[in-house]
Design a protein around this motif. Sequence first.
Motif, short mmCIF file in Angstrom:
data_model
loop_
_atom_site.label_atom_id
_atom_site.label_comp_id
_atom_site.label_asym_id
_atom_site.label_seq_id
_atom_site.Cartn_x
_atom_site.Cartn_y
_atom_site.Cartn_z
N ILE A 67 0.75 -1.44 -0.15
CA ILE A 67 -0.41 -0.05 -0.16
C ILE A 67 0.87 1.27 0.09
N TYR A 68 1.97 0.87 0.87
CA TYR A 68 3.40 2.43 0.40
C TYR A 68 3.20 2.70 -1.02
N ARG A 69 3.85 1.85 -1.48
CA ARG A 69 3.60 1.70 -2.85
C ARG A 69 2.94 3.18 -3.61
N LEU A 70 1.56 2.69 -3.28
CA LEU A 70 0.40 3.27 -3.69
C LEU A 70 0.63 4.58 -3.15
N TYR A 71 0.94 4.36 -2.05
CA TYR A 71 0.86 5.96 -2.07
C TYR A 71 2.04 6.86 -2.47
N GLU A 72 3.00 6.02 -2.56
CA GLU A 72 4.34 6.86 -2.89
C GLU A 72 4.50 7.39 -4.21
N ALA A 73 3.45 6.12 -5.81
CA ALA A 73 3.35 6.46 -6.54
C ALA A 73 2.64 8.34 -6.62
N THR A 74 1.55 8.11 -6.07
CA THR A 74 0.37 8.87 -5.72
C THR A 74 1.02 10.33 -5.59
N MET A 75 1.73 10.33 -4.92
CA MET A 75 2.35 11.60 -3.88
C MET A 75 3.86 12.33 -5.14
N ILE A 76 4.33 11.35 -5.29
CA ILE A 76 5.87 11.92 -6.29
C ILE A 76 4.65 11.91 -7.78
N TYR A 77 3.08 11.18 -7.61
CA TYR A 77 3.24 11.82 -9.70
C TYR A 77 2.22 12.88 -9.18
N GLY A 78 1.27 13.14 -8.32
CA GLY A 78 -0.02 13.78 -7.84
C GLY A 78 -0.23 15.56 -8.68
N PRO A 79 1.26 15.99 -8.23
CA PRO A 79 1.75 17.74 -9.23
C PRO A 79 1.26 17.01 -10.61
N SER A 80 2.26 15.93 -10.92
CA SER A 80 2.10 15.92 -13.03
C SER A 80 0.37 15.51 -13.21
N VAL A 81 -0.26 14.09 -12.57
CA VAL A 81 -1.32 14.54 -12.64
C VAL A 81 -2.33 15.62 -12.55
N LYS A 82 -2.34 16.19 -11.95
CA LYS A 82 -3.17 17.40 -11.26
C LYS A 82 -2.67 18.11 -12.46
N MET B 121 -11.08 14.15 -10.26
CA MET B 121 -11.05 13.45 -10.40
C MET B 121 -12.15 12.49 -9.06
N SER B 122 -13.54 12.90 -9.10
CA SER B 122 -14.25 12.16 -8.75
C SER B 122 -14.07 10.89 -7.94
N ALA B 123 -13.43 10.16 -6.94
CA ALA B 123 -13.16 9.70 -5.82
C ALA B 123 -14.83 8.41 -5.60
N ILE B 124 -15.96 9.48 -5.52
CA ILE B 124 -17.25 8.76 -5.62
C ILE B 124 -18.23 7.58 -6.87
N ASP B 125 -18.53 9.11 -7.64
CA ASP B 125 -17.85 8.29 -8.96
C ASP B 125 -17.34 7.94 -9.97
N ARG C 215 -8.16 13.20 -3.69
CA ARG C 215 -9.38 12.42 -3.85
C ARG C 215 -8.31 10.68 -4.72
N LEU C 216 -7.27 11.53 -4.64
CA LEU C 216 -6.29 9.71 -5.59
C LEU C 216 -6.19 9.57 -4.23
N TYR C 217 -5.63 9.81 -2.86
CA TYR C 217 -4.98 9.64 -2.07
C TYR C 217 -5.97 8.60 -1.52
N GLU C 218 -7.11 9.76 -0.82
CA GLU C 218 -8.41 8.85 -0.54
C GLU C 218 -8.68 7.82 -1.29
N ALA C 219 -9.15 7.68 -2.65
CA ALA C 219 -8.84 6.59 -3.33
C ALA C 219 -7.76 5.42 -3.23
N THR C 220 -6.66 5.73 -3.09
CA THR C 220 -6.10 5.25 -2.30
C THR C 220 -6.11 4.19 -0.99
#
Lengths: 146, 146, 146, 146, 146, 146, 146, 146, 146, 146
Positions: E85-100, E112-116, F87-92
């Motif tokens: 799960i940390y690897r998922l978190y790390e990828a989210t944090m490293i690439y978050g600003p790029s995805v944004k 991006m919705s986390a609900i729909d 939202r990416l963090y929450e989904a993770t």
Amino acid sequence: MNHEMMTAAILTAKNEKGLAWEQIAEAIGMSPVWTTSCCFGMNTMLEEQAKALCETLALDQAVATALQTPPSKHWGDSVPQDPLIYRLYEATMIYGPSVKALIHEKFGDGIMSAIDYKMYVDKVEDPKGDRVVITMDGKFLPYKRW
Amino acid sequence: MNHEMMTAAILTAKNEKGLAWEQIAEAIGMSPVWTTSCCFGMNTMLEEQAKALCETLALDQAVATALQTPPSKHWGDSVPQDPLIYRLYEATMIYGPSVKALIHEKFGDGIMSAIDYKMYVDKVEDPKGDRVVITMDGKFLPYKRW
Amino acid sequence: MNHEMMTAAILTAKNEKGLAWEQIAEAIGMSPVWTTSCCFGMNTMLEEQAKALCETLALDQAVATALQTPPSKHWGDSVPQDPLIYRLYEATMIYGPSVKALIHEKFGDGIMSAIDYKMYVDKVEDPKGDRVVITMDGKFLPYKRW
Amino acid sequence: MNHEMMTAAILTAKNEKGLAWEQIAEAIGMSPVWTTSCCFGMNTMLEEQAKALCETLALDQAVATALQTPPSKHWGDSVPQDPLIYRLYEATMIYGPSVKALIHEKFGDGIMSAIDYKMYVDKVEDPKGDRVVITMDGKFLPYKRW
Amino acid sequence: MNHEMMTAAILTAKNEKGLAWEQIAEAIGMSPVWTTSCCFGMNTMLEEQAKALCETLALDQAVATALQTPPSKHWGDSVPQDPLIYRLYEATMIYGPSVKALIHEKFGDGIMSAIDYKMYVDKVEDPKGDRVVITMDGKFLPYKRW
Amino acid sequence: MNHEMMTAAILTAKNEKGLAWEQIAEAIGMSPVWTTSCCFGMNTMLEEQAKALCETLALDQAVATALQTPPSKHWGDSVPQDPLIYRLYEATMIYGPSVKALIHEKFGDGIMSAIDYKMYVDKVEDPKGDRVVITMDGKFLPYKRW
Amino acid sequence: MNHEMMTAAILTAKNEKGLAWEQIAEAIGMSPVWTTSCCFGMNTMLEEQAKALCETLALDQAVATALQTPPSKHWGDSVPQDPLIYRLYEATMIYGPSVKALIHEKFGDGIMSAIDYKMYVDKVEDPKGDRVVITMDGKFLPYKRW
Amino acid sequence: MNHEMMTAAILTAKNEKGLAWEQIAEAIGMSPVWTTSCCFGMNTMLEEQAKALCETLALDQAVATALQTPPSKHWGDSVPQDPLIYRLYEATMIYGPSVKALIHEKFGDGIMSAIDYKMYVDKVEDPKGDRVVITMDGKFLPYKRW
Amino acid sequence: MNHEMMTAAILTAKNEKGLAWEQIAEAIGMSPVWTTSCCFGMNTMLEEQAKALCETLALDQAVATALQTPPSKHWGDSVPQDPLIYRLYEATMIYGPSVKALIHEKFGDGIMSAIDYKMYVDKVEDPKGDRVVITMDGKFLPYKRW
Amino acid sequence: MNHEMMTAAILTAKNEKGLAWEQIAEAIGMSPVWTTSCCFGMNTMLEEQAKALCETLALDQAVATALQTPPSKHWGDSVPQDPLIYRLYEATMIYGPSVKALIHEKFGDGIMSAIDYKMYVDKVEDPKGDRVVITMDGKFLPYKRW
């Protein structure tokens, strides 16, 4: 008997007897804040005080012993969440630097003791809304220079 | 002029004039804790108070304007490290549950306001060591039931 | 009976009776948010409200007593993780400084009380998707100057 | 021009012109909370809105461009310390579980959007003390099942 | 039956039956990530899905009811420690600003919705080492301007 | 030239040229997420990629050198506050344990690499609202047993 | 049987048999650090390894199953307090940037895997005081460029 | 000259000279990890080592003095975010209790010193992928009994 | 028997026998701080010391075994809340940099060991108020240069 | 002149004069720990001490004034990272409960003052390795009962 069990025993007896903290304090001849704090495991009583309290509430010797044993004081979250306690915290943090500046000007470099310390809670009636008046009274301790 | 610059300007002028906080408070006819807290960016003055303070310290209009502008209040670390302020924090946390219990028994469910609130710092001479006496005086606010 | 046990007893009875929070609130003549908050140990009822609730849910006197006892309010993590509550938190933090600026311009320096406070949750039908409308209604409290 | 510089430029111009947030919002035909939030770098304007605001405040194109650029939203401390914003936070945390329970009973499983979201701050005069009324209005989003 | 007990009951039955999550998902006609998340108390099923799952695993009505009850979602530590799960978190944090940055350029200001939201985990065979392919598929939600 | 200065130089040139991240990525023949992440100081380019990027944006050798230097990767707050990244963090965090369970059933004990890792952001048009589709594609790494 | 119960069962059997971790590791033909880590719920064994361990310690099938089940790895406090583990943490933090600089110069941009990873603890006798020698041996993983 | 300035001066000179850390270490006759750590302000050199380093890099006396001055060691975030350093941290935390158990069985109660400590980073070529081998070599310190 | 059970057993026996920590320490021929720390699970005894303590307190072999087993040392909150321990913490933090500066000037670069370490608590009578004198006595460990 | 500037000025002068802290302390007739702590902004000097220090180091009146002004004491991270200070912290935390138990048995309920407090650092030569001996000497303060 640890301090959590002691507090629970006192609260149960207090509710059964229908006594207020101020009545219990009066029964043992001490102030309400201090008496309550001992029952919450935040101060220790002398033997006679502990015995008087246990007689008032019909509690046994184990409670009296626990009341005389120095507790490990612990208050949980470092920022309180209960709104009443949070307001005390907020006032402390908002006015802390002002209080510090005034104490240094009145007394010199040092602190107000939280050990040689007394505290009172009073109700002051006021037509615009009654007021809570809390008095913190601690010995000034100057910093040692050595 | 933001509030940090305002505080710095006041402190510099205060030191140059050699005035204590109590003298400044007296000059504007307000209490010392409140006056000091305004200068530390923790409260706002009315126009006449701000003008009186700026005259006392020979400060210009920008300071008077900043003194009337509601600040974003912020105290840094959630647990204070300065020993004087920590003792206030410790006393709040140690006795908070006792104060809460007593207020509920005296007033019912509600809190002591930190907004409709006054605070005083006094020096009480004592042969065993002078004492700091802090008075917190806030309106009791009962919880609304709706 | 502590507040956790009180909440558990109410939830069990509520599920068995198949009642919604709004129905329970109506039965005691109070609003849904407030009624629910009392059941979750976040507010206290008056005696008649507590009795009415216990009659509605066929609960005994211990629950009624607990409903009238001021709780230690506590919400766990300082940043909520549940997505619904997090959205409320996020909106509070994103718009907090804007709300603060507008309140100061409309009312002067002070705050919205969270004690003399009412809250409502409504459903507004909308062909593009129904909307949740939450109303926060608190007394404005001006800062005391002393 | 980053968003901090943009906010500073707007605040300076606003003070010089002596305009309130509500007047600025009216000038661009949008609501006060949203308009203020854009100026604090918490939302983005469309080109025509940004231009209207810059005309109103006599600001140049760099501000208009910054107002249209999606910011990295950030609010500092996860628990707010300013008393006005803390009261909003406290109400959110105290009543969050109750609001959640009511939304689930009225709408089913889902959340109130903080994106398809509108917010209003109103002043309601009251002889017992004026009241702040804050309306949070967000689209209900049901959880996808896939 | 709370959600922890529900999860425990499902895991025990799953191990006894020797079924994989993908088999359970197939049995109820839903996707594996969503089905698993319901069993871990992170989503709610409709009645027919809950019944089908309980039939598949021979579980009783209490489990089916819990599967339909909106849970308080909670994930413990805000930074995950489990390496997967940390690897998922790390990828989210490293690439978050790029995805944004890319989402803002492709869609405008919004999230991006986390609900729909839908999520898939696939295994892609590769001679250099099989690959995990995770697809996050959420509705774009533009910020409301009001 | 450190990585903050490198990012600032690239952003300035990008805005002046009016290029989107996807156009820059195309110009150097690499993917958009990876290209953007290098520019944000979260990955390193090979010499030819760095040179191509600097030619595209008319930047000098110092930028090209910085793009090839391994950065100290750092993302600030451990819980992101920007709503898109949250939202990416929450989904993770909501789906992390489910993804973990499925990966272990499909691949055995191990993790998805965040190093031998590719990521894509796509826009999928949909009449009910366009969707953001993010693909995380990492090599499965089985735990060594020794 | 969860992993905490598994660890407890193994420790009890190990103490009763009077076996050292190195003896247990030897009995199953694996290394001591890895064997111990499996018993502490930090790695998973293959079936034959789990069976061999359970035979060595006379434990039943439930332990063998738990040893093969991927655990949720969790280490509690993010900064260790036990002095022995703190020293490992301190050395990691003090020398981390140096190790990073050297790996980048020797291998290029990438990391040392903590998954394809082996670890050994050795005792080296020395007249000035015996030395602990810990070897960390992980595959170099270069960052993917895509 | 403080340690940050010292590190910056060394890095600039190192890049200009095009020297690797291993070459600098060789030039002063010390090991690479230790030499690098001194340059990062995490250890102190003796006078002759500092002088040799400054000669190698053509740096002046102020750098040599700073290299001999004990620094306040500080590593920022208590949990590292850079992936390379995080992997070292993760391995420390995952295997820490196992390493502790083995050291106690091999040496008795005590710790591995992080002060009387040496560390090496090696590259081991391997057809399946080169490996990073890190050696931590510290004196065993038994707990004093007094 | 784990260390929490061991401590509880010792405290119960100590209270029943009415022995002070100093008497127990004297009975086993060791110092009071060390003896107490073993009983609190913070150090390990040799066999003869553990046996002597168990004889003194009439405790069985399981306690003696636990006293010889290296514990996982853990002290809970990283900032202590008990006022007595907080004062020790505060003094450490206030004077830490001064102590560091003096040790470096007297001994060179290195630390005071907390492992090869002895500690004493003494009472010094004084007409102005008795004094607590705590002696920390640790071996100086110079940093290895390699 | 604030306290950071004061410390910087003193350190520069001290290095230029080539004086050790112990020499400076001797020059003003006070102890080394206290003298150093004043220079680090952790205590205040009387006028004659401040003047003597400024004469010794040839510093001007602004430094002498700052040395007499009560500072806001602050130590940064609540858990120290520098290994020398961490060892002091670790010893405080490991032995804190033992010290507390012994003080309560020797003195009754109360604390050791950190204000009426003296501290010394000594070097004790020892053939097995010189030892650092730190003495903490504080007045015992019994809890007030009121």
